[in-house]
Design a protein around this motif. Structure first.
Motif, PDB file in Angstrom:
ATOM      1  N   TYR A   1      24.209  32.996   8.374  1.00 47.49           N
ATOM      2  CA  TYR A   1      25.412  32.262   8.013  1.00 47.49           C
ATOM      3  C   TYR A   1      25.099  30.959   7.290  1.00 47.49           C
ATOM      4  O   TYR A   1      25.720  30.881   6.195  1.00 47.49           O
ATOM      5  N   MET A   2      24.074  30.208   7.553  1.00 49.32           N
ATOM      6  CA  MET A   2      23.434  29.358   6.786  1.00 49.32           C
ATOM      7  C   MET A   2      23.381  29.508   5.245  1.00 49.32           C
ATOM      8  O   MET A   2      23.702  28.940   4.461  1.00 49.32           O
ATOM      9  N   LEU A   3      22.400  30.737   5.295  1.00 47.25           N
ATOM     10  CA  LEU A   3      21.974  30.900   3.835  1.00 47.25           C
ATOM     11  C   LEU A   3      23.247  31.790   2.734  1.00 47.25           C
ATOM     12  O   LEU A   3      23.066  31.675   1.807  1.00 47.25           O
ATOM     13  N   SER A   4      24.061  32.134   3.839  1.00 50.19           N
ATOM     14  CA  SER A   4      25.059  32.871   2.766  1.00 50.19           C
ATOM     15  C   SER A   4      26.439  31.861   2.769  1.00 50.19           C
ATOM     16  O   SER A   4      27.288  32.202   2.013  1.00 50.19           O
ATOM     17  N   ASP A   5      26.365  30.697   3.413  1.00 43.61           N
ATOM     18  CA  ASP A   5      27.374  29.955   3.353  1.00 43.61           C
ATOM     19  C   ASP A   5      26.878  28.450   2.905  1.00 43.61           C
ATOM     20  O   ASP A   5      26.789  27.823   1.659  1.00 43.61           O
ATOM     21  N   ALA A   6      26.885  27.734   4.139  1.00 44.41           N
ATOM     22  CA  ALA A   6      26.716  26.329   4.070  1.00 44.41           C
ATOM     23  C   ALA A   6      25.247  25.900   2.881  1.00 44.41           C
ATOM     24  O   ALA A   6      25.641  25.100   2.158  1.00 44.41           O
ATOM     25  N   LEU A   7      24.300  26.574   3.063  1.00 43.14           N
ATOM     26  CA  LEU A   7      23.134  26.319   2.120  1.00 43.14           C
ATOM     27  C   LEU A   7      22.894  27.160   0.775  1.00 43.14           C
ATOM     28  O   LEU A   7      21.943  26.804  -0.032  1.00 43.14           O
ATOM     29  N   ARG A   8      23.794  27.989   0.605  1.00 40.55           N
ATOM     30  CA  ARG A   8      23.775  28.896  -0.403  1.00 40.55           C
ATOM     31  C   ARG A   8      24.485  28.246  -1.846  1.00 40.55           C
ATOM     32  O   ARG A   8      25.432  27.632  -1.763  1.00 40.55           O
ATOM     33  N   PRO A   9      23.376  27.784  -2.800  1.00 42.02           N
ATOM     34  CA  PRO A   9      24.148  27.152  -3.958  1.00 42.02           C
ATOM     35  C   PRO A   9      25.247  27.949  -4.728  1.00 42.02           C
ATOM     36  O   PRO A   9      25.213  29.201  -4.417  1.00 42.02           O
ATOM     37  N   GLU A  10      26.391  27.264  -5.100  1.00 46.99           N
ATOM     38  CA  GLU A  10      27.487  28.270  -5.770  1.00 46.99           C
ATOM     39  C   GLU A  10      26.799  29.160  -6.770  1.00 46.99           C
ATOM     40  O   GLU A  10      26.032  28.581  -7.744  1.00 46.99           O
ATOM     41  N   GLY A  11      27.326  30.170  -7.009  1.00 49.85           N
ATOM     42  CA  GLY A  11      26.886  31.055  -7.963  1.00 49.85           C
ATOM     43  C   GLY A  11      25.617  31.889  -7.725  1.00 49.85           C
ATOM     44  O   GLY A  11      25.304  32.856  -8.420  1.00 49.85           O
ATOM     45  N   GLN A  12      25.050  31.456  -6.756  1.00 53.34           N
ATOM     46  CA  GLN A  12      23.734  32.346  -6.382  1.00 53.34           C
ATOM     47  C   GLN A  12      24.214  33.544  -5.596  1.00 53.34           C
ATOM     48  O   GLN A  12      25.078  33.489  -4.521  1.00 53.34           O
TER      49      GLN A  12
END
Lengths: 368, 534
Positions: free
Chosen positions: A157-168
């Motif tokens: 969840y964190m890596l696909s949402d909160a901590l994932r930079p936009e466009g990655q």
């Protein structure tokens, strides 16, 4: 009179276990139509054959030292923390957050900050299972394994949402700033004009791992806390008599265990060539730590040796599947065989060897 | 026929476990219709020998003859077939089965139970009349007292046609009155021609009911004598190999100020059982208060409360000031800080960490002591090691090697490690539970001397023991516990075993006559507690 000499306990039993694992592995290789001797040579080459390979072996060994120590500390309190996997992931989250959001001036400070955050996050992840064990008697094995699933879900969840930079596209954090990137051992060797470890990610956190070994050794055998942990682990009723608080020791031992597992994330996030937190950051190290601790007899020296062995097995296995048509699943089977024989089936090897020594010492006594 | 063959004859039995020679070349002859005692210290090899006879172990060498026939006993079925019955120290009964079901268990005649049960019911009736072994066949085991359970074990053996009966420490859990009853039954069995082997460490029992006695020491059968030709002192000497003091040598107590004052102590365990009921007593400086009672009547709980690991209601004053019974300072560490030291009843599960070395055990419970610390964090292992070495020398622990794991010492030496640790704390109050359980006679003597010496230094001592001899010999005052209550206090000079025995069974009007049935009813009524632990 002990059942068998110490060398047999420390050396003979693991060696026989490994031999048994090797024999079954040979059968597996033959069954899939591979030459076992060639496969073994390839694996050995893959583990230590080049500076890159050697570096990778050490890199994995660093992971396994942390998780092995984590299992061992809990084990001395007779607690089976099999939640290393989840604690590593949470540790990674902690390291990622401080690396991404704190402007560290230098990697040394980042290492301290990241290491602390990883340890604290790893420890926090075991607070609820530890509390449930200490106060409510919910079995730590059940709760920690369930927390592994939750950790994995939370991380995705964190890596696909909160901590994932936009466009990655990748489920991962952004790449950490340069000043949080730990120097690789090859960089260190480079200072002396050497290229010992190639482009492998083995980095300075291996020294943290070794320091943790010293720390655990001191803790367990030279501190009051360690004394209480061992006493509690050996006999809960005696600990009660001595006024050692079961609740406190359970909590503290598990928090230290979780912290050690969490610290592995430093190696696996800040230390890798592209420093970031990815969703499979633990990579099974939490579970391999159990085998490492069992094989290393919960002693830091044993854990270092066992971690090196498993590091070599992990890395050599990866090369084997990369270089041949042997499916990667077979390599996993081989690794599982080693874990099974050195860990789960330890007693199967141990008791006949014990009996053998009993017979020998009896014969010696009769011959007197 | 000129001579009768012995019921049992063992020739040259040897058995080794690893390097330990448990039985060395043992030969005995037991004539039919006699009671033969086997006496020896813990670890002398008595149980091993009987286990060989009952088919649990295979002897390395030697032969067994039953009624003159050479017999192989590879398992317990063969032993039963040869007419041997065994009553173990720890009963092998299914707690939630009836007496009848337990008797039949393993000796059913077919797939259906009904015929076997009917047959057993008939047989029990006959046996009951023949040997005065009266037991209600439909009673559930967990509802009947220990003495009754033991009779079920005997019935089990007789139902299986045993004519040789082996009893292993049969009186360990019985009150004196129950023990007398057991001996009457054994006498009756003997009169009917049964052969009985009695294993015990109690000299008095040997003197009371055996015809011949064999002494075992360190795996060897050192002598076999007619009981009428020997004396307790002689037997003790044969067991230990040197002269021993059977009586505790001590001066009259000189009690001073009150050290411990217990008022209205109550404990209810997790299962809701009321373990201690309004227990009140006090102990003065320079005095030994002995708590007598059958095991499981609240003595353990009393020690646990005082030692700081069971919570309780009530009031306890130590040197005049109350101690915390429920709060944050009701733990063992706080108790030690108040000058209470504790030699626990169970040294294997409480007093020692068996896997720890002797030196590590020396600091056990006192691991916060400043003299064992190198700094705030590190312990001073060298200081503990040295302290352990000195204690082991002073208390003559053998072997005097502090690096050896506690599990590798004999019972007596393990107990000495615990006693040294606790007594050398110079506590105001010493709690002692079963100080000589599983301890050899030589060490018993030494431990008793140490306890008396501590008393003479003006300390208070609470002694809990199920051995009446020990209570009578050591105590300056005796309190008897039954079913969680103190039934009364007596002075050792003004009481005897009979009176204490009645108190132990919950009978307070001790000057009136009482039947064994009445006592048994009382004991059974005291509930499952009495069977909790042996």
């Amino acid at each position: 009179m002990d059942k068998m000499p110490k060398w047999a306990d420390v050396v003979l039993v693991p060696v026989v276990s490994l031999l048994l694992a090797a024999i079954i592995s040979v059968i597996v290789f033959v069954a899939v139509g591979q030459n076992p001797w060639e496969a073994l040579k390839l694996m050995a080459y893959g583990a230590v054959g080049t500076s890159d390979f050697l570096g990778y072996t050490l890199f994995y060994a660093t992971n396994f030292i942390f998780t092995g120590l984590a299992v061992a500390v809990a084990f001395h309190a007779s607690l089976f923390n099999i939640g290393g996997e989840g604690q590593v992931l949470l540790g990674g989250l902690g390291a990622a957050i401080v690396c991404l959001f704190v402007p560290w001036p230098h990697w040394t400070l980042a290492l301290i900050g990241g290491g602390l955050a990883a340890a604290v996050f790893g420890a926090l992840w075991v607070v609820i299972p530890a509390y449930l064990q200490a106060r409510r008697g919910s079995h730590i094995v059940i709760t920690t394994i369930m927390f592994n699933f939750m950790a994995s879900g939370l991380l995705v969840y964190m890596l696909s949402d909160a901590l994932r930079p936009e466009g990655q596209m990748q489920t991962a954090t952004a790449i950490f700033p340069d000043r949080t990137h730990l120097p690789s051992l090859n960089d260190v060797a480079g200072l002396f004009g050497s290229d010992l470890f190639g482009r492998s990610p083995v980095n300075v956190s291996i020294f943290i791992a070794l320091a943790a070994c010293v720390g655990v050794w001191l803790l367990i055998w030279h501190t009051r806390l360690g004394y209480q942990i061992r006493a509690f682990g050996q006999s809960e009723s005696a600990a009660k008599y001595a006024g050692i608080s079961a609740v406190n020791i359970t909590m503290i031992a598990l928090l230290i265990s979780g912290g050690l597992a969490g610290m592995m994330a430093v190696n696996n996030t800040m230390g890798i060539n592209t420093p970031q937190l990815v969703d499979n950051a633990a990579g099974g190290a939490g579970f391999i730590g159990i085998a490492v601790a069992l094989m290393g007899r919960n002693h830091p020296v044993g854990i270092i040796i066992a971690a090196l062995l498993f590091g070599a097995l992990y890395q050599g296995g990866a090369e084997l599947s990369a270089a041949t048509s042997i499916p990667v699943q077979i390599v996993v089977v081989i690794q599982a065989l080693v874990i099974m024989f050195t860990g789960a089936l330890d007693q199967m090897v141990r008791s006949p060897i014990e009996k053998m020594f009993m017979r020998r010492s009896r014969a010696a006594a009769a011959g007197e | 026929m000129t001579t009768t063959a012995p019921a049992i004859e063992l020739k040259g039995i040897s058995k080794a476990f690893g390097p330990v020679q448990a039985n060395k070349d043992i030969s005995i002859r037991v004539m039919p219709g006699t009671v033969h005692g086997i006496i020896g210290e813990n670890g002398a090899g008595k149980s091993t020998l009987m286990s060989i006879l009952y088919g649990f172990y295979k002897a390395d060498a030697g032969e067994i003859f039953i009624h003159g026939q050479k017999t192989e006993i590879p398992d317990s079925q063969a032993a039963i077939a040869a007419g041997i019955g065994m009553v173990f120290q720890h009963f092998k009964l299914v707690q939630n089965f009836s007496v009848l079901e337990n008797v039949v268990l393993g000796a059913e005649d077919g797939a259906m139970l009904r015929p076997s049960l009917a047959k057993a019911r008939e047989q029990l009736k006959t046996l009951a009349e023949e040997y005065e072994l009266h037991v209600d066949p439909d009673a559930i085991i967990e509802d009947i007292g220990v003495g009754m359970q033991q009779r079920v074990e005997i019935l089990k053996a007789l139902y299986r046609q045993a004519d040789i009966l082996i009893l292993d420490e049969p009186t360990g859990v019985l009150t004196p009155a129950e023990a007398d009853q057991l001996f009457r039954i054994l006498g009756r069995l003997k009169d009917e021609g049964k052969t009985i082997i009695l294993i015990t460490h109690k000299l008095r029992e040997i003197m009371d009911i055996t015809d011949t006695v064999s002494v075992m020491r360190r795996g060897e059968m050192t002598s076999t004598v007619k009981t009428s030709d020997t004396s307790p002192a002689d037997l003790a000497e044969r067991m230990v190999g040197r002269k021993v003091l059977l009586r505790v040598d001590k001066q009259p107590a000189q009690p001073k100020e009150t050290i411990l004052d217990v008022k209205g102590l109550n404990v209810t365990d997790e299962a809701g059982v009321h373990r201690l009921k309004d227990v009140s007593f006090n102990i003065k400086a320079g005095e030994i208060l002995g708590i007598a009672g059958v095991s499981g009547n609240g003595q353990s709980e009393l020690l646990e409360v005082l030692g700081g690991y069971t919570k309780a209601n009530g009031e306890i004053l130590m040197n005049g000031a109350p101690i915390d019974l429920t709060g944050a300072t009701s733990d063992g560490q706080s108790r030690r800080a108040r000058g209470i030291a504790h030699v626990p009843e169970d040294r294997h599960h409480e007093g020692l960490i068996l896997e720890f070395s002797a030196w590590e055990n020396t600091a056990f419970g006192y691991h916060h002591d400043p003299k064992y610390q190198r700094s705030n964090i590190l312990m001073d292992n060298a200081a503990i090691l040295q302290d352990a070495q000195e204690k082991m020398d002073r208390f003559d622990v053998r072997p005097p090697n502090p690096q050896l794991a506690a599990k590798n010492f004999s019972g007596g030496n393990q107990q000495k490690i615990v006693v040294a640790r606790e007594i050398e704390r110079d506590p105001d109050l010493l709690l002692v539970g079963q100080p000589t359980r599983g301890v050899d006679i030589g060490a018993i003597e030494f431990i008793h001397q140490q306890i008396v010496a501590l008393r003479d230094k003006g300390k208070a001592i609470l002694l809990v023991s199920v051995e009446l001899d020990e209570i009578m010999g050591l105590s300056d005052r005796i309190a008897v516990m039954f079913d969680g209550q103190i039934m009364g206090e007596r002075l050792p000079a003004e009481t005897d075993e009979k009176e204490l025995g009645l108190l132990m069974a919950g009978v307070t009007d001790t000057d009136k006559p009482h039947t064994i049935e009445e006592i048994e009813q009382n004991l059974a009524h005291a509930g499952a507690g009495a069977t909790k632990e042996v």
